[in-house]
Motif scaffolding. Structure first.
Motif, short mmCIF file in Angstrom:
data_model
loop_
_atom_site.label_atom_id
_atom_site.label_comp_id
_atom_site.label_asym_id
_atom_site.label_seq_id
_atom_site.Cartn_x
_atom_site.Cartn_y
_atom_site.Cartn_z
N ARG A 997 0.90 -1.18 0.00
CA ARG A 997 0.00 0.00 0.00
C ARG A 997 0.93 1.22 0.00
O ARG A 997 1.47 1.58 1.05
N VAL A 998 1.11 1.79 -1.16
CA VAL A 998 2.13 2.84 -1.28
C VAL A 998 1.57 4.25 -1.12
O VAL A 998 2.32 5.22 -1.02
N ASP A 1000 -1.76 6.53 0.71
CA ASP A 1000 -2.95 6.54 1.55
C ASP A 1000 -3.34 7.99 1.81
O ASP A 1000 -2.58 8.75 2.41
N ALA B 176 -2.24 13.09 2.46
CA ALA B 176 -1.75 11.88 1.80
C ALA B 176 -0.37 11.53 2.35
O ALA B 176 0.48 12.40 2.53
N LEU B 177 -0.21 10.26 2.60
CA LEU B 177 1.09 9.72 3.01
C LEU B 177 1.50 8.70 1.96
O LEU B 177 0.66 7.91 1.52
N TRP B 178 2.73 8.73 1.55
CA TRP B 178 3.15 7.75 0.56
C TRP B 178 4.55 7.23 0.84
O TRP B 178 5.32 7.87 1.58
N ILE B 179 4.81 6.12 0.26
CA ILE B 179 6.13 5.52 0.38
C ILE B 179 6.47 4.93 -0.98
O ILE B 179 5.64 4.27 -1.61
N THR B 180 7.66 5.21 -1.43
CA THR B 180 8.09 4.67 -2.73
C THR B 180 9.52 4.17 -2.62
O THR B 180 10.33 4.72 -1.85
N PRO B 181 9.84 3.12 -3.36
CA PRO B 181 11.22 2.63 -3.33
C PRO B 181 12.13 3.58 -4.11
O PRO B 181 11.66 4.41 -4.89
N TRP B 256 -1.43 5.17 7.00
CA TRP B 256 -0.28 4.27 6.99
C TRP B 256 -0.07 3.72 5.59
O TRP B 256 -1.01 3.53 4.81
N VAL B 257 1.15 3.49 5.25
CA VAL B 257 1.53 2.88 3.98
C VAL B 257 2.62 1.87 4.25
O VAL B 257 3.26 1.89 5.32
N GLU B 258 2.86 1.00 3.28
CA GLU B 258 3.91 -0.01 3.50
C GLU B 258 4.52 -0.37 2.16
O GLU B 258 3.92 -0.16 1.10
N LEU B 259 5.69 -0.92 2.26
CA LEU B 259 6.40 -1.37 1.06
C LEU B 259 6.90 -2.77 1.35
O LEU B 259 7.62 -3.00 2.33
N SER B 260 6.50 -3.72 0.51
CA SER B 260 6.83 -5.11 0.79
C SER B 260 8.32 -5.36 0.60
O SER B 260 9.03 -4.57 -0.04
#
Lengths: 1012, 266
Positions: A997-998, A1000, B176-181, B256-260
């Motif tokens: 989930r990148v 939100d 907005a919250l984001w996470i990117t590699p 919350w966000v996540e990156l596998s």
């Protein structure tokens, strides 16, 4: 008393006096006799004598003349050079044009023209101005007199005819001035006759007074047979009691005679002569004055005053005589007295408005004027005898009070007669409607009250004033006015702009409709790359039809505007051009601007007109050129000698429409082929074998473009067509599942849509009846009827499958045009029927009501649907209402943080946003991923098979059922959703391994599924 | 129109086109925008109308309508022609296209007018129809400009109302919250964009799945519309979670966000 009151006779004292005998039956010929005493034709004045039953002997007459003018007669007889100077003047006589303004009075006119033909003057011209004629009688009289003039006097005299359609004496006078510029103009009324020396004496005045701008002659009674005619003379007659003493009015005589009061002592319109350029110098006669206006007169009075105020000179020349046939009855005299009163103060009003600087001088003259009005010995009433009806004087004075308002009403009428007529004022009302709808939009956004009422009232307000005015211009009496020619197009343009503004104000800050966003994205790509035909994921087929994007990009490049602003401008201009060319096309085909304008106004009641037809879509850019094609090829005149420049213009339009929009190009070809075939079969012989050529050439151009450039068009068009055909097949088989569900509109909206449809069917049936009963219907009428039938076929499409309503709406862009023309023809026909004014007004009101009904039906059943009619809070799957900052922010985020062209699955709104703002490749076939609460291997396989990179999840889909009936472009439960989606189905990706989930933002989550 | 009038009209069109082009290329701003509209939407079509013999006999309404329509056509077909000539569609090429078509039309216009048997030539010296008796200047101004001004004022108010209400439309505040590699497997980018109604205190905690302790923590004050982002070093082979807290509430994540662990670099 049945005989004449008085006889009017000339007595030439250089000739033996003739007695006046009794009437042939031995009775008294009249009560009195008015004798105009003349010496060598020079008038000295009137001698009035009682006429006994036995008549008057010559000696009695001579004695009376001796008493009145003895000394002057003797003096003139001894040393008069009057005739000698006249002869001298006639040798160098200037050419004069005598102008007679007339309206439907052939007998007096002939009498007047006969007297003009008898002028002892070398070389003059008579111009008869036929003002607002209702018959050809005046023209016939002039033609006969002109032939007689040619026979009797050769080239010495010519009699010409000028037809002026606009009513009003001032207008007729001004048109005459414009018709014969640079000539001396002598004016005489049609109820007068001219003395045979009239023009010669005019020439004398002009010769003796080289600085004279105006010459006024004397107007004497031609007969005094009735009491009313005698009373008129008692009131001063036309010459206002000035008598036979010459006078000169100029700046030098201002102290003796003010140019401002009393009016008018200078001359009279019934016998006046202007030097060349004088009338032009004062700006012509005031159109709000004179016969045919509420002021009823005094256009001449104002002209003389203006000449004097401008430093000019007026010469009163009593030897230039005309004779007037006064009104015979008291009613006529009463009207004239009222006209004098109204006209006098109306002229002052005009003067004040034209020259406000005269106000102080006029105020200084007010006490004198009031004294004159009350005095019993003023110039006007000094000659009034005891039997003069005092009511006439009171009517004259009362009428003076009405003069200013009469003048203003005349101004208003004149305003209506100008080329723009009432269009500006009517459009102000229409703009008020725009404001009301803007309020409704604002109320929708901010939750203010009465938004729905304001919306509907505003829609009606925008539409009704122009339509009512257009219908009123089709009345028989209004058809020939300049307004009927000049007003329709401004009204149509104004209505089009105002209705376009209703669309702009719905969403003034950004495009929200999916198709507009797609073209926004394509335009942005063109602006950024500078290249055409660059693929865009949002709407791939549009790449090969870049017309709209070129316009948008060009405007962005040349103006520096944003793509949104440039797009709004391009769409507005193209939409306006479309309506304008449709107007030209109908106008050219029917030769009836009012009909064309009413048809254009009615076309605006189409369901898709307000929004879809003026959106920033490629169809909007193509539509003007569909109309231009028909206009240009329509003017090429197949069957006659073709006009090749129009054909070239038509071909140019075909090229533009071909590269701009596929469906519009196909419709263009169809129209050209149909028109060509009909013209070939039924057209005039000659060049008609060329008639199918435009259709054939257009077919080749369009097919060529489709085959060579737009190779992906076929699947784009065939998919919905097959879907539609399947739905129609199912309907014919009786399967209820194939029909589109009825919209859940409010009951009154459904009722009004049904009523509107019934009204249209009524018009169609009536037209079909006429077609059957009148076999000679022109080809154009048959084509209109045929096209209208196509509209009703489109209405049936509306019930075919989930795509039916949209396709029916889009088809109406083309098929509603002939319907509009059909209805316009009927409405205009009603108001043009010869009928009483009340009936005509009734026809206009009824026409306006029916047009308004069609408008309401169109708006209720058209775009936007009722749930999106006003802007407001976010709604699920509701097109414009689903575009909100949170979705837009998420889409922009993908543009910045996700590689361009990534494949993204989403709901309908998400796909629109991510493919436009995001620049990503939308995956439309992934709806099933959102329907089940558990993630399965089948879902994973679907993700892999569709090569999905990112899944867009809007958790608000769990809050509402979709307004449009579908959450996804290919929704397996389309139109069958009875409850919102399961929230668990939307958040299930949170727990799937290798899914990140990148993003939100609360409602919107983006999941990276590339690792699946 | 006589030959002299046609030449005057052609010169006027050419002058207007050159001036507009200069304003577009060298001045810009509102004046340049106005000139750009004229150059793109009016002048090429107006010049073509004067150049096509058949259209020279039309009335003003037809000529005005055709001027706009043909200008649109010029841009559309001209753009394709420029593309075919392998030219990029830029401000310069668009300006050249519109200017060139206008100048060509203006040049051909007088010649076409001389040849055209359709062009009516009114007798010299004749006054224009209906000018005499027209209302005085102030009356004309009153009767034309005042209604126009009122109409524009009404539309202006409507536009302002529409724009203002669109800007003030209440929206659900969000952040907005984001996470990117990144290209480095042990680094990620974390970002926040605030669309709250007021300036808000945010706390971002980044942690690996297996460790309860935060890898990194950040505090920031963001006004509405402001954005913050940073690169964080994280365990390369673990699921990375980023949580956003606001207004001092550090117990319940706002976003919350996540990156596998199997993340692919962007």
């Amino acid at each position: 008393m049945t005989g004449p009151i008085a006889l009017v006779r000339d007595v030439e004292v250089t000739q033996p006096t003739e007695p006046i005998g009794p009437a042939p039956d031995g009775t008294r010929p009249a009560e009195r006799v008015w004798l105009l005493v003349r010496v060598f034709s020079q008038p000295l004045g009137f001698v009035r004598l009682d006429l006994p039953a036995t008549g008057l002997r010559a000696e009695t007459i001579d004695a009376a003349i001796e008493d009145a003018f003895g000394d002057r007669v003797r003096a003139l007889r001894e040393r008069s050079d009057f005739l000698a100077t006249r002869e001298e003047i006639l040798r160098a006589a200037p050419p004069i044009t005598v102008v007679v303004c007339t309206r439907e009075r052939p007998r007096p006119l002939r009498r007047c023209l006969d007297s003009l033909l008898a002028q002892e003057y070398p070389g003059y011209r008579v111009l008869v101005v036929d003002n607002a004629p209702e018959t050809e009688r005046t023209h016939a009289v002039v033609a006969r007199v002109a032939r007689r003039a040619t026979r009797s006097r050769g080239r010495e005299v010519s009699v010409d005819y000028l037809r002026v359609e606009e009513p009003g004496l001032s207008i007729a006078r001004n048109r005459a001035v414009e018709h014969v510029p640079g000539e001396i103009l002598a004016w005489i009324d049609d109820d007068e006759v001219a003395d045979c020396h009239w023009l010669a004496e005019v020439a004398r005045a002009l010769a003796e007074h080289p600085r004279a701008d105006v010459v006024g002659g004397v107007v004497i009674p031609a007969e005094l047979e009735t009491q009313a005619q005698v009373w008129f003379e008692q009131f001063g007659g036309h010459s206002k009691g000035r008598g036979f003493t010459p006078a000169v009015f100029s700046p030098a005589t201002r102290r003796e005679q003010s140019p401002l009061y009393p009016l008018p002592p200078f001359a009279t319109g019934a016998n006046m002569v202007f030097r060349p350029g004088v009338i032009e110098r004062i700006g012509g006669f005031d159109h709000a004055l004179g016969a045919g206006t509420p002021a009823m007169g005094s256009e001449d009075t104002l002209a003389f005053t203006q000449v004097l105020l401008g430093g000019g000179t007026i010469v009163y020349q009593p030897t230039a005589i005309t004779r007037h046939y006064h009104r015979r009855d008291v009613e006529g005299l009463h009207r004239q007295m009222v006209g004098y009163g109204t006209g006098l103060t109306a002229a002052y009003t005009s003067l004040i408005l034209r020259r406000p600087t005269v106000v102080p001088r006029l105020l200084a003259l007010v006490p004198r004027a009031l004294r004159t009005l009350r005095a019993a010995d003023s110039a006007r009433v000094a000659t009034v005898e005891d039997d003069f009806p005092r009511e006439l004087l009171r009517a004259n004075q009362r009428a003076m009070l009405r003069g200013p308002t009469a003048y203003l009403r005349g101004l208003a009428r004149g305003h209506a007669r100008t080329s723009l007529g009432w269009a500006p004022e009517v459009l102000i009302l229409s703009c008020l409607g725009v404001l009301m709808v803007a309020y409704a939009y604002a109320a929708g956004r901010l939750g203010l009250p009465v938004k729905d009422q304001a919306y509907w009232a505003g829609q009606v307000m925008v539409f009704v004033p122009p339509v009512a005015r257009l219908l009123s211009l089709t009345r028989p009496g209004a058809r020939t006015s300049p307004a009927a020619r000049g007003e329709p197009l401004p009204l149509v343009v104004g209505l089009t702009i105002n209705q376009y503004l209703l669309k702009v104000f719905y969403s003034p800050d950004q495009f929200r409709f999916p198709d507009e966003l797609q073209h926004w994205a394509a335009t942005t790509t063109l602006v950024d790359s500078g290249r055409l035909f660059v693929p865009t994921p949002a709407l791939p087929v549009a790449v090969s039809f870049p017309g709209l994007e070129e316009l948008g990009a060009c405007l962005v490049s040349l103006t520096g505007l944003s793509v949104t602003s440039a797009g709004l401008l391009v769409a507005g201009v193209a939409h306006l051009a479309f309506v304008g060319v449709v107007y030209l096309t109908i106008s050219a085909a029917s030769h009836d601007p009012a009909l064309a304008a009413v048809a254009c106004a009615l076309y605006s009641t189409a369901g898709h007109y307000l929004f879809f037809d003026s959106m920033y879509l490629y169809q909007t850019a193509a539509l003007p050129f569909l109309a231009l094609t028909l206009w240009a090829f329509g003017r090429t005149r197949w069957g006659n000698r073709p006009r090749w420049s129009y054909a070239a213009l038509g071909l140019l339009a075909v090229l533009v429409v071909t590269v701009s929009h596929h469906i519009t190009a196909l419709v263009t070809v169809a129209c050209l082929l149909l028109a060509g075939a009909c013209q070939m079969v039924r057209g005039q012989p000659g060049w008609r074998w060329l008639a199918p050529l435009p259709g054939v050439v257009a077919s080749a151009v369009v097919v060529g473009w489709f085959l060579i450039v737009s190779t992906d068009l076929k699947p784009y068009l065939t998919a919905p067509a097959e879907q539609l055909a399947g739905a129609l097949r199912d309907i014919l088989r009786g399967s209820s599942g194939a029909t589109a569900p009825l919209p859940d509109s409010p009951g009154w909206e459904t009722a009004i849509q049904a009523t509107g449809l019934l009204v249209l069917i009524g018009f169609l049936v009536r037209a079909a009846q006429l077609l059957v009963s009148q076999r000679g219907w022109p080809l154009g009428h048959q084509l209109v009827l045929l096209g209208s039938c196509a509209y009703f076929c489109g209405v049936v499409l509306r019930f075919a499958g989930s795509q039916g309503p949209e396709l029916a709406g889009r088809a109406s862009t083309f098929t509603y045009l002939p319907v509009s023309l059909l209805v316009a023809g009927s409405l205009v026909g009603w108001s043009r029927r010869p009928a009483a004014r009340r009936t005509q007004v009734g026809a206009i009101v009824l026409g306006t009501l029916l047009a308004t009904l069609l408008l309401l039906a169109g708006r209720a059943g058209g775009w936007p649907p009722h749930w999106a009619r006003l802007p407001g809070e976010y709604l699920v799957s509701a097109f414009e209402r689903s575009v909100d900052p949170e979705g837009t922010a998420a889409a922009w985020w993908t543009r910045e943080h996700v590689p361009a062209g990534s494949r993204v699955a989403a709901d309908t709104t998400g796909l629109t946003l991510v493919s436009t703002y995001g620049g990503q490749d939308p995956v439309r076939e992934a709806g099933s991923l959102y329907l089940v609460s558990e993630w399965s291997d089948q879902d994973a396989r679907l993700v892999r098979s569709l090569a999905i990179d990112l899944i867009w999840v809007d958790t608000r889909l769990a809050d509402q059922v979709p307004q449009s009936g579908e959450y996804f472009p290919q929704d397996p439960l389309a139109d069958r959703h009875t409850s919102p989606l399961d929230r668990a189905a939307l958040v299930k990706l949170d727990t799937v391994e290798r899914v990140s989930r990148v993003y939100d933002s609360g409602a919107i989550h983006l999941y990276d599924v590339r690792s699946l | 129109m006589n030959a002299r009038g046609a030449v005057g009209q052609a010169l006027g069109l050419a002058g207007a086109a050159c001036a507009s082009a200069a304003l577009v290329l060298y001045v810009g701003g509102p004046l340049g925008a106005l000139a750009g509209c004229l150059l793109a939407l009016v002048l090429p079509g107006a010049a073509m109308v004067t150049a096509i013999p058949a259209t020279r006999v039309l009335g003003w309404a037809e000529r005005a309508t055709l001027s706009v329509t043909l200008s649109l056509g010029t841009v559309i077909l001209g753009g394709i022609a420029l593309h075919a000539a392998d030219l990029r569609l830029t401000t310069t090429t668009w300006t050249s296209l519109c200017l060139g078509v206008t100048l060509a039309g203006a040049a051909v216009g007088p010649l076409a007018g001389c040849r055209s048997p359709l062009a009516p030539q009114p007798p010299a010296g004749e006054l224009s129809r209906g000018t005499l008796g027209a209302p005085a200047l102030w009356q004309r101004l009153t009767s034309r400009l005042v209604p126009l001004a009122v109409a524009l004022a009404l539309v202006g108010v409507a536009g302002w109302l529409s724009l203002a209400s669109a800007r003030q439309q209440p929206q659900n505040p969000f952040t907005a919250l984001w996470i990117t590699p990144t290209s480095q497997p042990d680094q990620v980018t974390v970002g926040v964009q605030s669309h709250e109604t007021r300036t808000t205190l945010f706390l971002v905690r980044v942690r690996a799945e297996t460790t309860a302790a935060a890898v990194a923590g950040f505090q920031m004050m963001l006004a509405s519309g402001e954005q913050w982002s940073t690169t964080v070093t994280v365990p390369a082979t673990e699921l990375v979670v980023a949580e956003l807290y606001r207004d001092g509430d550090d117990s319940t994540p706002y976003r919350w966000v996540e990156l596998s662990a199997t993340r692919e670099p962007s």
